[in-house]
Design an enzyme around this catalytic site. Structure first.
Site, PDB file in Angstrom:
ATOM      1  N   ASP A 159     -29.685   2.018 -36.732  1.00 27.47           N
ATOM      2  CA  ASP A 159     -30.619   1.295 -35.860  1.00 27.47           C
ATOM      3  C   ASP A 159     -30.491   1.813 -34.422  1.00 27.47           C
ATOM      4  OD1 ASP A 159     -31.307  -0.684 -38.006  1.00 27.47           O
ATOM      5  OD2 ASP A 159     -29.166  -1.064 -37.820  1.00 27.47           O
ATOM      6  N   HIS A 187     -27.939  -6.016 -39.235  1.00 25.39           N
ATOM      7  CA  HIS A 187     -28.737  -4.863 -39.681  1.00 25.39           C
ATOM      8  C   HIS A 187     -29.883  -5.421 -40.529  1.00 25.39           C
ATOM      9  CE1 HIS A 187     -30.088  -1.130 -41.364  1.00 25.39           C
ATOM     10  NE2 HIS A 187     -29.878  -1.594 -42.581  1.00 25.39           N
TER      11      HIS A 187
HETATM   12  P1  NAX Z   1     -29.180   4.586 -54.119  1.00 24.64           P
HETATM   13  O1  NAX Z   1     -29.752   3.536 -55.002  1.00 24.64           O
HETATM   14  O2  NAX Z   1     -29.805   5.929 -54.079  1.00 24.64           O
HETATM   15  O3  NAX Z   1     -27.647   4.796 -54.488  1.00 24.64           O
HETATM   16  C1  NAX Z   1     -26.762   3.750 -54.617  1.00 24.64           C
HETATM   17  C2  NAX Z   1     -25.698   4.198 -55.594  1.00 24.64           C
HETATM   18  O4  NAX Z   1     -24.687   3.193 -55.602  1.00 24.64           O
HETATM   19  C3  NAX Z   1     -26.208   4.323 -57.036  1.00 24.64           C
HETATM   20  O5  NAX Z   1     -25.878   5.604 -57.531  1.00 24.64           O
HETATM   21  C4  NAX Z   1     -25.463   3.218 -57.782  1.00 24.64           C
HETATM   22  O6  NAX Z   1     -25.114   3.602 -59.093  1.00 24.64           O
HETATM   23  C5  NAX Z   1     -24.219   3.054 -56.910  1.00 24.64           C
HETATM   24  N1  NAX Z   1     -23.570   1.736 -57.005  1.00 24.64           N
HETATM   25  C6  NAX Z   1     -24.158   0.518 -57.073  1.00 24.64           C
HETATM   26  N2  NAX Z   1     -23.217  -0.439 -57.147  1.00 24.64           N
HETATM   27  C7  NAX Z   1     -22.023   0.181 -57.121  1.00 24.64           C
HETATM   28  C8  NAX Z   1     -20.684  -0.264 -57.190  1.00 24.64           C
HETATM   29  N3  NAX Z   1     -20.412  -1.567 -57.313  1.00 24.64           N
HETATM   30  N4  NAX Z   1     -19.689   0.651 -57.143  1.00 24.64           N
HETATM   31  C9  NAX Z   1     -19.969   1.957 -57.040  1.00 24.64           C
HETATM   32  N5  NAX Z   1     -21.228   2.454 -56.981  1.00 24.64           N
HETATM   33  C10 NAX Z   1     -22.243   1.576 -57.023  1.00 24.64           C
HETATM   34  O7  NAX Z   1     -29.112   3.907 -52.661  1.00 24.64           O
HETATM   35  P2  NAX Z   1     -28.923   4.589 -51.233  1.00 24.64           P
HETATM   36  O8  NAX Z   1     -30.265   4.991 -50.724  1.00 24.64           O
HETATM   37  O9  NAX Z   1     -27.844   5.592 -51.296  1.00 24.64           O
HETATM   38  O10 NAX Z   1     -28.483   3.303 -50.371  1.00 24.64           O
HETATM   39  C11 NAX Z   1     -27.265   2.653 -50.599  1.00 24.64           C
HETATM   40  C12 NAX Z   1     -27.184   1.354 -49.839  1.00 24.64           C
HETATM   41  O11 NAX Z   1     -27.298   1.577 -48.429  1.00 24.64           O
HETATM   42  C13 NAX Z   1     -28.283   0.340 -50.166  1.00 24.64           C
HETATM   43  O12 NAX Z   1     -27.683  -0.950 -50.296  1.00 24.64           O
HETATM   44  C14 NAX Z   1     -29.167   0.363 -48.928  1.00 24.64           C
HETATM   45  O13 NAX Z   1     -29.846  -0.863 -48.758  1.00 24.64           O
HETATM   46  C15 NAX Z   1     -28.136   0.581 -47.864  1.00 24.64           C
HETATM   47  N6  NAX Z   1     -28.615   1.086 -46.560  1.00 24.64           N
HETATM   48  C16 NAX Z   1     -28.011   0.612 -45.452  1.00 24.64           C
HETATM   49  C17 NAX Z   1     -28.308   1.086 -44.200  1.00 24.64           C
HETATM   50  C18 NAX Z   1     -27.613   0.593 -42.994  1.00 24.64           C
HETATM   51  O14 NAX Z   1     -27.982   1.026 -41.898  1.00 24.64           O
HETATM   52  N7  NAX Z   1     -26.632  -0.300 -43.076  1.00 24.64           N
HETATM   53  C19 NAX Z   1     -29.373   2.104 -44.018  1.00 24.64           C
HETATM   54  C20 NAX Z   1     -29.682   2.885 -45.246  1.00 24.64           C
HETATM   55  C21 NAX Z   1     -29.670   2.088 -46.514  1.00 24.64           C
HETATM   56  O15 NAX Z   1     -30.890   1.406 -46.615  1.00 24.64           O
END
Ligand code: NAX
Length: 327
Positions: A159, A187
């Site tokens: 952000d 966030h």
């Molecule tokens: P993706 O869906 O591409 O990848 C997430 C990965 O995490 C998947 O491969 C899934 O199998 C794995 N996963 C889920 N639960 C798990 C667990 N308990 N243990 C280990 N692995 C697990 O998502 P991606 O685009 O990489 O985003 C990941 C997270 O970041 C999401 O929750 C998203 O909302 C969050 N974000 C946060 C941001 C921030 O500024 N704080 C910005 C970017 C993003 O939106």
């Protein structure tokens, strides 16, 4: 060469990690004299994809990449970790309410907090990225009684960088010349992107921009940038999130450049009247591996209202998971 540090990453086969891992391995995060061991953690059904990614990392022959280990559980994956990047989380599914999302992620981050407590290095630095990031950080921290809450942070640097990039574009300034931007709070779309203390080449930003543009266009644009990107790309921000993770961890570990202020979601100590104990984004400076809140900033009535609004949302999130938090 220094001894390698252990970096554990959940969600390691996801979209963000797909950019992030290569930047960590090339030294962008911990410095170009610091070897790294990557402890990559995924869901069991994603292990095959993770193996493919590990092969690609190996094929880059990064001089600083000491070892890669793959894990389908956090208890093993966090073993002796010096740094833990908690990226994997449950996305919001069809028909899922905000409260349901908080609850399913509460389970995940409860387990991860316990695993960090029992298996990570005592000085581990934790960054929570998976949403809802601030409240997930609260849950993980509360489940790790042997670790200090100051070892846990939530990502609001994306952000912060968005605000800087949009301001740079509007004013024609180089992002390097901009300082003093603050993201306050959650966030989420309630966050408050504050330009009242920002400057371009030392000159106050507020003397260079139109108030109406700031309040009517800039603030909502930063607050909703994530969903604008989803609407445009069909998938959420990944490369910019990876870059923000690099910035956050690098500054926390190696220090912010002299005088520079950055935003981090951290445990509130009551500064600026924000309730103690929630994870709220504050302006910080980092030195010697620690962050310090920038104190004593004057806040006008508009800022105070915006800061209370996002605090209120975090208090509501906390109330929704309170029954799951250890006493
Ligand atoms: P993706 O869906 O591409 O990848 C997430 C990965 O995490 C998947 O491969 C899934 O199998 C794995 N996963 C889920 N639960 C798990 C667990 N308990 N243990 C280990 N692995 C697990 O998502 P991606 O685009 O990489 O985003 C990941 C997270 O970041 C999401 O929750 C998203 O909302 C969050 N974000 C946060 C941001 C921030 O500024 N704080 C910005 C970017 C993003 O939106």
């Amino acid at each position: 060469m220094r001894r390698p540090v252990r970096i554990a990453i959940t969600g390691a086969a996801g979209a963000i990690s797909n950019s992030l891992l290569f930047q960590i391995a090339d030294g962008s995060m911990m410095g170009d004299d610091q070897p790294v061991i990557l402890q990559l953690i995924e869901m069991p059904e994603r292990m095959e994809a993770l193996r493919g990614l590990a092969m690609e990392l190996e094929d880059c022959a990064f001089p600083l990449l000491h070892t890669i280990t793959l894990h389908d559980n956090v208890e093993e994956g966090f073993n002796n970790a010096h740094y833990a990047l908690l990226i994997g989380a449950r996305p919001r599914g069809p028909g899922m309410e905000r409260r349901d999302l908080l609850e399913v992620n509460a389970e995940i981050f409860t387990r991860q907090g316990k695993a960090l407590n029992d298996h990570a290095n005592r000085d581990v630095k934790v960054l929570v990225v998976g949403n809802p990031a601030n409240t997930n950080a609260l849950i993980a921290s509360r489940n790790a009684p042997k670790l200090s809450p100051s070892q846990f942070t939530a990502l609001t640097r994306l952000d912060h960088n968005r605000a800087k990039g949009i301001l740079a574009n509007h004013t024609g300034a180089n992002p390097l010349d901009i300082d003093g931007i603050i993201i306050w709070g959650n966030h989420s779309p309630t966050q408050f992107p504050d330009l009242y203390h920002a400057s371009v080449l030392g000159q106050p930003v507020m003397e260079q921009i139109d108030q109406e543009w700031y309040q009517q266009e800039f603030i909502p644009k930063v607050q909703t940038r994530g969903s604008q990107i989803i609407d445009a790309r069909g998938v959420s921000s990944a490369a910019s999130a990876a870059q923000a993770i690099i910035h956050h961890m690098r500054d926390w570990t190696l220090g912010t450049p002299p005088g520079q202020v950055v935003s981090m979601g951290i445990i509130s100590d009551g500064s600026y009247g924000i309730e103690k104990g929630i994870f709220y984004s504050f302006p910080v400076r980092c030195n010697y591996g620690r962050y310090q809140i920038v104190k004593g900033l004057d806040l006008n009535a508009f800022s105070q209202k915006m800061m209370k609004h996002t605090e209120q949302e975090l208090l509501e999130e906390k109330a929704a998971v309170n029954h799951l938090l250890p006493a």
